[in-house]
Design a protein around this motif. Sequence first.
Motif, PDB file in Angstrom:
ATOM      1  N   HIS A 102     -43.347   7.986 -23.538  1.00  0.00           N
ATOM      2  CA  HIS A 102     -44.781   8.110 -23.776  1.00  0.00           C
ATOM      3  C   HIS A 102     -45.212   7.302 -24.993  1.00  0.00           C
ATOM      4  O   HIS A 102     -46.388   6.967 -25.130  1.00  0.00           O
ATOM      5  CB  HIS A 102     -45.149   9.585 -23.967  1.00  0.00           C
ATOM      6  CG  HIS A 102     -45.005  10.393 -22.712  1.00  0.00           C
ATOM      7  ND1 HIS A 102     -45.938  10.351 -21.700  1.00  0.00           N
ATOM      8  CD2 HIS A 102     -44.032  11.234 -22.295  1.00  0.00           C
ATOM      9  CE1 HIS A 102     -45.555  11.162 -20.714  1.00  0.00           C
ATOM     10  NE2 HIS A 102     -44.393  11.698 -21.045  1.00  0.00           N
ATOM     11  N   ILE A 103     -44.272   6.993 -25.859  1.00  0.00           N
ATOM     12  CA  ILE A 103     -44.590   6.173 -27.021  1.00  0.00           C
ATOM     13  C   ILE A 103     -44.759   4.713 -26.605  1.00  0.00           C
ATOM     14  O   ILE A 103     -45.733   4.045 -26.958  1.00  0.00           O
ATOM     15  CB  ILE A 103     -43.486   6.295 -28.087  1.00  0.00           C
ATOM     16  CG1 ILE A 103     -43.404   7.745 -28.587  1.00  0.00           C
ATOM     17  CG2 ILE A 103     -43.754   5.344 -29.247  1.00  0.00           C
ATOM     18  CD1 ILE A 103     -42.270   7.989 -29.548  1.00  0.00           C
ATOM     19  N   GLN A 108     -45.191   3.863 -23.506  1.00  0.00           N
ATOM     20  CA  GLN A 108     -46.059   3.924 -22.340  1.00  0.00           C
ATOM     21  C   GLN A 108     -45.482   3.119 -21.172  1.00  0.00           C
ATOM     22  O   GLN A 108     -46.208   2.473 -20.417  1.00  0.00           O
ATOM     23  CB  GLN A 108     -47.467   3.416 -22.684  1.00  0.00           C
ATOM     24  CG  GLN A 108     -48.161   4.257 -23.743  1.00  0.00           C
ATOM     25  CD  GLN A 108     -49.473   3.668 -24.193  1.00  0.00           C
ATOM     26  OE1 GLN A 108     -49.662   2.455 -24.147  1.00  0.00           O
ATOM     27  NE2 GLN A 108     -50.388   4.505 -24.631  1.00  0.00           N
ATOM     28  N   GLY A 164     -54.071   9.874 -34.017  1.00  0.00           N
ATOM     29  CA  GLY A 164     -53.020   8.862 -33.948  1.00  0.00           C
ATOM     30  C   GLY A 164     -52.967   8.003 -35.193  1.00  0.00           C
ATOM     31  O   GLY A 164     -53.947   7.888 -35.930  1.00  0.00           O
ATOM     32  N   GLU A 223     -46.753   4.620 -36.917  1.00  0.00           N
ATOM     33  CA  GLU A 223     -45.572   5.399 -37.283  1.00  0.00           C
ATOM     34  C   GLU A 223     -45.081   5.063 -38.683  1.00  0.00           C
ATOM     35  O   GLU A 223     -44.545   5.913 -39.393  1.00  0.00           O
ATOM     36  CB  GLU A 223     -44.453   5.147 -36.261  1.00  0.00           C
ATOM     37  CG  GLU A 223     -43.180   5.935 -36.511  1.00  0.00           C
ATOM     38  CD  GLU A 223     -43.362   7.435 -36.340  1.00  0.00           C
ATOM     39  OE1 GLU A 223     -42.534   8.190 -36.847  1.00  0.00           O
ATOM     40  OE2 GLU A 223     -44.359   7.833 -35.690  1.00  0.00           O
ATOM     41  N   THR A 252     -44.963   1.849 -34.983  1.00  0.00           N
ATOM     42  CA  THR A 252     -45.189   2.363 -33.631  1.00  0.00           C
ATOM     43  C   THR A 252     -46.512   3.111 -33.600  1.00  0.00           C
ATOM     44  O   THR A 252     -46.759   3.984 -34.423  1.00  0.00           O
ATOM     45  CB  THR A 252     -44.057   3.323 -33.210  1.00  0.00           C
ATOM     46  OG1 THR A 252     -42.809   2.634 -33.298  1.00  0.00           O
ATOM     47  CG2 THR A 252     -44.273   3.798 -31.783  1.00  0.00           C
ATOM     48  N   TRP A 253     -47.348   2.761 -32.665  1.00  0.00           N
ATOM     49  CA  TRP A 253     -48.680   3.337 -32.517  1.00  0.00           C
ATOM     50  C   TRP A 253     -48.546   4.619 -31.693  1.00  0.00           C
ATOM     51  O   TRP A 253     -48.333   4.589 -30.504  1.00  0.00           O
ATOM     52  CB  TRP A 253     -49.548   2.315 -31.800  1.00  0.00           C
ATOM     53  CG  TRP A 253     -51.037   2.462 -31.876  1.00  0.00           C
ATOM     54  CD1 TRP A 253     -51.886   2.587 -30.825  1.00  0.00           C
ATOM     55  CD2 TRP A 253     -51.860   2.439 -33.042  1.00  0.00           C
ATOM     56  NE1 TRP A 253     -53.179   2.651 -31.257  1.00  0.00           N
ATOM     57  CE2 TRP A 253     -53.187   2.557 -32.630  1.00  0.00           C
ATOM     58  CE3 TRP A 253     -51.581   2.344 -34.411  1.00  0.00           C
ATOM     59  CZ2 TRP A 253     -54.268   2.585 -33.517  1.00  0.00           C
ATOM     60  CZ3 TRP A 253     -52.648   2.366 -35.302  1.00  0.00           C
ATOM     61  CH2 TRP A 253     -53.965   2.484 -34.861  1.00  0.00           C
ATOM     62  N   LYS A 254     -48.662   5.787 -32.338  1.00  0.00           N
ATOM     63  CA  LYS A 254     -48.414   7.026 -31.617  1.00  0.00           C
ATOM     64  C   LYS A 254     -49.189   8.191 -32.242  1.00  0.00           C
ATOM     65  O   LYS A 254     -49.652   8.109 -33.372  1.00  0.00           O
ATOM     66  CB  LYS A 254     -46.921   7.353 -31.617  1.00  0.00           C
ATOM     67  CG  LYS A 254     -46.334   7.572 -33.004  1.00  0.00           C
ATOM     68  CD  LYS A 254     -44.826   7.786 -32.970  1.00  0.00           C
ATOM     69  CE  LYS A 254     -44.458   9.046 -32.239  1.00  0.00           C
ATOM     70  NZ  LYS A 254     -42.992   9.334 -32.323  1.00  0.00           N
ATOM     71  N   ASP A 284     -54.606   7.312 -26.290  1.00  0.00           N
ATOM     72  CA  ASP A 284     -54.717   5.863 -26.141  1.00  0.00           C
ATOM     73  C   ASP A 284     -55.336   5.534 -24.790  1.00  0.00           C
ATOM     74  O   ASP A 284     -54.694   5.673 -23.750  1.00  0.00           O
ATOM     75  CB  ASP A 284     -53.331   5.215 -26.274  1.00  0.00           C
ATOM     76  CG  ASP A 284     -53.418   3.698 -26.402  1.00  0.00           C
ATOM     77  OD1 ASP A 284     -54.528   3.191 -26.662  1.00  0.00           O
ATOM     78  OD2 ASP A 284     -52.390   3.038 -26.247  1.00  0.00           O
TER      79      ASP A 284
END
Length: 328
Positions: free
Chosen positions: A76-77, A79, A167, A170, A199-201, A205
Amino acid sequence: MSTHRKPTSPTPNEESPPSPKSFTMSSTTVRIRDARPPYFPTRLETQLLAIYPLTLFFGSIFSILSPASRSAPYSHILQSHDPATAPSYFAQKKNVFNVYFVKKGWFWTTAAFFAFLIMWPGYGKGLSAKRIRAGLRYAAVTTWWVVVTQWFFGPPLIDRGFRLTGGQCEVLRDDSKREGLSVTREYITAATCKAVGGTWKGGHDISGHVFLLILGSSLLWFEFLPALTRAEGLRDGRKIMLADGKLASVAVEKDPETEGEEQTTRGIKFSLGVAALMWWMLLMTAAFFHTWMEKFTGLLVAFSGLWAVYFLPRASPGVRAVLGMPGV
């Protein structure tokens, strides 16, 4: 003696008053019909738009039922599926269609649109009013694409929405790495986050792929749909609100100079091919990437922009005077 008067008839030079039920404006015949709101899609447009949620639905169902998809780890991170165990070539982010078509989706949308804009004779000759208004519709849709995915007085709406839902990058979760970062750096975008190895989480999104593929292919469909209906002799059925508040129906008349099928459909084949490939990649995105909610919000954001450009003008004479309507 009573006098009998014969009913008078108009002389050959006299014109009968126009019927309140219909009139013609250039190549557009308008007739009062039912009271369906003008900003509602026609039956044909409804069927066309329904393809998109159905594609997302069946693609998502496939990802659940497919044994290959269920057995492959999904992050899921990231995607996406783990590249080493991806259930399909199209499930890999580095597949050639994703890298050279989807990632450059607005370039292909632009190329297909201008091919149709230049080649289709229905726009008239030279820099006609129809051609200018089509260009303005393209500019309006492109502006929405930029606002959502590229820039909106800073980060685009997708990144702003991600931050508002909790969000962040990271890298910023590590207190030691956060020390010394400026306030501007705190509002890092997805692109800059990846550039610094983060990391975009953590937030919601919106699926940029779903948004782009639906927005781009729908722009093409709405522009050349009147040409296809003209070639096939199909009923148009679009409603508009007139300046006096009356509701009317618009039908595109055939132009004697472009009645031939080859003339009427000139410039459509390339645009149709791009729109078809976008639909296929939308199906692949639905099957192998993003969550249900991410895909659903991508659909809603795309539809909102399309409504403002292609349906709002039907209900607003002022907006219609600027943007016009495809085929009119």
